[in-house]
Scaffold this motif. Structure first.
Motif, PDB file in Angstrom:
ATOM      1  N   ASN A 161       0.829  -1.198   0.000  1.00 40.46           N
ATOM      2  CA  ASN A 161       0.000   0.000   0.000  1.00 40.46           C
ATOM      3  C   ASN A 161       0.865   1.250   0.000  1.00 40.46           C
ATOM      4  O   ASN A 161       2.058   1.201   0.301  1.00 40.46           O
ATOM      5  N   ASP A 162       0.252   2.358  -0.366  1.00 42.38           N
ATOM      6  CA  ASP A 162       0.941   3.645  -0.419  1.00 42.38           C
ATOM      7  C   ASP A 162       0.063   4.683   0.258  1.00 42.38           C
ATOM      8  O   ASP A 162      -0.960   5.096  -0.280  1.00 42.38           O
ATOM      9  N   HIS A 163       0.469   5.099   1.454  1.00 48.11           N
ATOM     10  CA  HIS A 163      -0.297   6.076   2.219  1.00 48.11           C
ATOM     11  C   HIS A 163       0.344   7.460   2.222  1.00 48.11           C
ATOM     12  O   HIS A 163      -0.065   8.326   3.002  1.00 48.11           O
ATOM     13  N   LEU A 164       1.346   7.675   1.379  1.00 47.67           N
ATOM     14  CA  LEU A 164       1.937   9.014   1.305  1.00 47.67           C
ATOM     15  C   LEU A 164       0.902  10.010   0.768  1.00 47.67           C
ATOM     16  O   LEU A 164       0.207   9.718  -0.215  1.00 47.67           O
ATOM     17  N   PRO A 165       0.792  11.179   1.381  1.00 43.55           N
ATOM     18  CA  PRO A 165      -0.143  12.210   0.893  1.00 43.55           C
ATOM     19  C   PRO A 165       0.472  12.956  -0.296  1.00 43.55           C
ATOM     20  O   PRO A 165       0.908  14.099  -0.197  1.00 43.55           O
ATOM     21  N   HIS A 166       0.489  12.294  -1.458  1.00 45.29           N
ATOM     22  CA  HIS A 166       1.233  12.820  -2.604  1.00 45.29           C
ATOM     23  C   HIS A 166       0.735  14.199  -3.062  1.00 45.29           C
ATOM     24  O   HIS A 166       1.535  15.035  -3.482  1.00 45.29           O
ATOM     25  N   LEU A 169       2.228  16.765  -0.779  1.00 45.63           N
ATOM     26  CA  LEU A 169       3.676  16.808  -0.915  1.00 45.63           C
ATOM     27  C   LEU A 169       4.091  17.428  -2.246  1.00 45.63           C
ATOM     28  O   LEU A 169       5.102  18.127  -2.333  1.00 45.63           O
ATOM     29  N   ALA A 170       3.324  17.184  -3.293  1.00 41.84           N
ATOM     30  CA  ALA A 170       3.633  17.775  -4.599  1.00 41.84           C
ATOM     31  C   ALA A 170       3.563  19.293  -4.554  1.00 41.84           C
ATOM     32  O   ALA A 170       4.251  19.989  -5.312  1.00 41.84           O
ATOM     33  N   GLU A 171       2.740  19.816  -3.638  1.00 41.55           N
ATOM     34  CA  GLU A 171       2.613  21.263  -3.478  1.00 41.55           C
ATOM     35  C   GLU A 171       3.561  21.814  -2.416  1.00 41.55           C
ATOM     36  O   GLU A 171       3.567  23.023  -2.152  1.00 41.55           O
ATOM     37  N   GLY A 172       4.338  20.901  -1.793  1.00 43.84           N
ATOM     38  CA  GLY A 172       5.252  21.330  -0.745  1.00 43.84           C
ATOM     39  C   GLY A 172       4.564  21.697   0.551  1.00 43.84           C
ATOM     40  O   GLY A 172       5.156  22.359   1.414  1.00 43.84           O
ATOM     41  N   LEU A 197       8.891  14.214   2.010  1.00 47.51           N
ATOM     42  CA  LEU A 197       9.232  14.882   0.755  1.00 47.51           C
ATOM     43  C   LEU A 197      10.261  14.082  -0.038  1.00 47.51           C
ATOM     44  O   LEU A 197      10.168  13.983  -1.269  1.00 47.51           O
ATOM     45  N   SER A 198      11.229  13.496   0.674  1.00 49.03           N
ATOM     46  CA  SER A 198      12.267  12.710   0.005  1.00 49.03           C
ATOM     47  C   SER A 198      11.681  11.461  -0.644  1.00 49.03           C
ATOM     48  O   SER A 198      12.018  11.132  -1.795  1.00 49.03           O
ATOM     49  N   MET A 199      10.796  10.771   0.053  1.00 52.56           N
ATOM     50  CA  MET A 199      10.159   9.579  -0.523  1.00 52.56           C
ATOM     51  C   MET A 199       9.293   9.956  -1.722  1.00 52.56           C
ATOM     52  O   MET A 199       9.284   9.256  -2.735  1.00 52.56           O
ATOM     53  N   HIS A 200       8.574  11.053  -1.601  1.00 52.39           N
ATOM     54  CA  HIS A 200       7.743  11.507  -2.725  1.00 52.39           C
ATOM     55  C   HIS A 200       8.614  11.849  -3.937  1.00 52.39           C
ATOM     56  O   HIS A 200       8.245  11.514  -5.081  1.00 52.39           O
ATOM     57  N   ALA A 201       9.750  12.455  -3.703  1.00 50.86           N
ATOM     58  CA  ALA A 201      10.633  12.860  -4.804  1.00 50.86           C
ATOM     59  C   ALA A 201      11.175  11.658  -5.571  1.00 50.86           C
ATOM     60  O   ALA A 201      11.504  11.767  -6.761  1.00 50.86           O
TER      61      ALA A 201
END
Length: 383
Positions: A161-166, A169-172, A197-201
């Motif tokens: 699963n992926d629970h990152l709030p992309h 995070l894309a908006e910083g 932020l690093s994981m999203h990048a």
């Protein structure tokens, strides 16, 4: 461990291919027997059903970590989990443990402790406890040694699963509840945000890394699934990696894509009991009505599988046999457990006994051994 030898009489029994009928059910050596044996136990006024197989539940978290840092004897927590499972008619339970960037009770160290404890208590419990790993896909630094840890932990089932709030995070922007989440994980909130932020990048690295990881896990014989699929494309990507189980698809599109390609679809029984998803996703009732469900899981609430199956039968959407199959034989097929799931001769004597009037669990047996018994029914067994 010794199982009971007995013949249950006088009850309505959910028999394979016959449905609910008044019949005798014999048990011996931990399995359903063809012929009467042992002492006859009158269960008039009760309903005998196959034990519930819960193929995804994380409700155990509150037992092993009721307060941060409060639970030191994790085995006592798992034993209390088993008591709750048995009281709700569950005879086989998949305990879904996170390995997540969220840290704390979902961090790598805690996950290892949970899996070690499940293995250590197996000989002390009646319910069959199976570990499942829920892995956050963007934890790229953990990919290298993950297969070895999964083997060491004796985990046969992994869900991604992926629970990152992309979007945030894309908006910083910092996601909601970041500070509390960071403190629970023992991190400085600013450092926690930098980690997200690093994981999203690095998100573009994830698909290829998953391809390689899933290939390795498939070679190890690990069963795999995905969590919260939203599109047919996402489901196709997971299918290509060998993840043939779709847990809690969020849309009709994703569920239909899974079913049309022969993948298994698992839905949450709380969704059925509530009459809809608490997150606004597709209704489990709608998917069941369209035949897009192989099994119902407890998700976060152990009483819900029994309640959901009974509600489906009462509503007329399914008959009792079809509704109960979603919490017994259906999950057995998804997990490849050919020795259980119904009350056929030779299969495990995994049984839940309900009071016919109240539909409450009166007793639960796993492998012919009592894991739960309450109230007046006890006198019938010991009399």
């Amino acid at each position: 461990m010794t199982s009971l030898t007995m013949t249950l009489t006088g009850a309505e029994v959910l028999m394979p291919e016959r449905g609910l009928t008044r019949a005798d059910l014999s048990v011996g050596n931990g399995v359903v027997q063809a012929d009467p044996n042992g002492r006859a136990i009158d269960l008039s006024g009760y309903v005998v059903l196959p034990g519930i197989i819960d193929l995804h539940g994380d409700g155990f978290e509150r037992h092993i970590a009721p307060r941060r840092g409060a639970m030191k004897q994790m085995d006592e927590g798992i034993l209390s989990v088993e008591a709750e499972l048995a009281a709700n008619g569950i005879t086989t339970a998949v305990l879904a443990q996170f390995l997540s960037w969220e840290g704390g009770v979902r961090g790598p160290e805690f996950a290892g402790q949970v899996f070690d404890t499940i293995a250590s208590v197996k000989d002390r419990v009646v319910t069959d406890l199976m570990p499942q790993l829920r892995f956050e896909t963007h934890m790229l630094d953990d990919y290298g040694d993950l297969p070895g840890r999964i083997a060491e932990w004796q985990v046969p089932y992994v869900v991604f699963n992926d629970h990152l709030p992309h979007d945030r995070l894309a908006e910083g922007r910092k996601p909601p509840r970041l500070t509390g989440q960071a403190l629970k994980a023992g991190r400085n909130p600013d450092k926690h945000f930098e980690m997200l932020l690093s994981m999203h990048a690095r998100r573009d690295e994830v698909p290829a890394a998953l391809d390689a990881l899933c290939a390795t896990l498939a070679d190890l014989g690990v069963r795999m699934g995905s969590h919260d699929d939203a599109t047919a494309e996402t489901r196709a990507d997971w299918r290509a990696r060998g993840a043939r189980i779709a847990e809690f698809p969020e849309t009709l599109e994703a569920a239909d894509a899974a079913r049309s390609s022969g993948d298994h679809v698992i839905l949450g029984s709380p969704n059925v009991v509530r009459g809809g998803s608490h997150k606004g996703n597709v209704s489990a009732l709608d998917l069941i009505a369209m035949g897009l469900c192989d099994a119902l899981a407890s998700d976060y609430h152990y009483p819900s599988p029994r309640r959901a199956a009974l509600m489906l039968a009462k509503s007329g959407l399914l008959d009792l046999a079809g509704a109960w199959a979603l919490v017994s034989s259906g999950p057995a097929r998804v997990l490849g457990l050919t020795d259980r799931g119904d009350l056929s001769v030779g299969k495990r004597a995994d049984i839940v006994i309900l009071d016919a009037a109240t539909k409450r669990v009166a007793a639960t047996l796993a492998g012919g051994r009592v894991s739960f018994m309450s109230g007046d029914i006890a006198a019938r067994f010991v009399g």
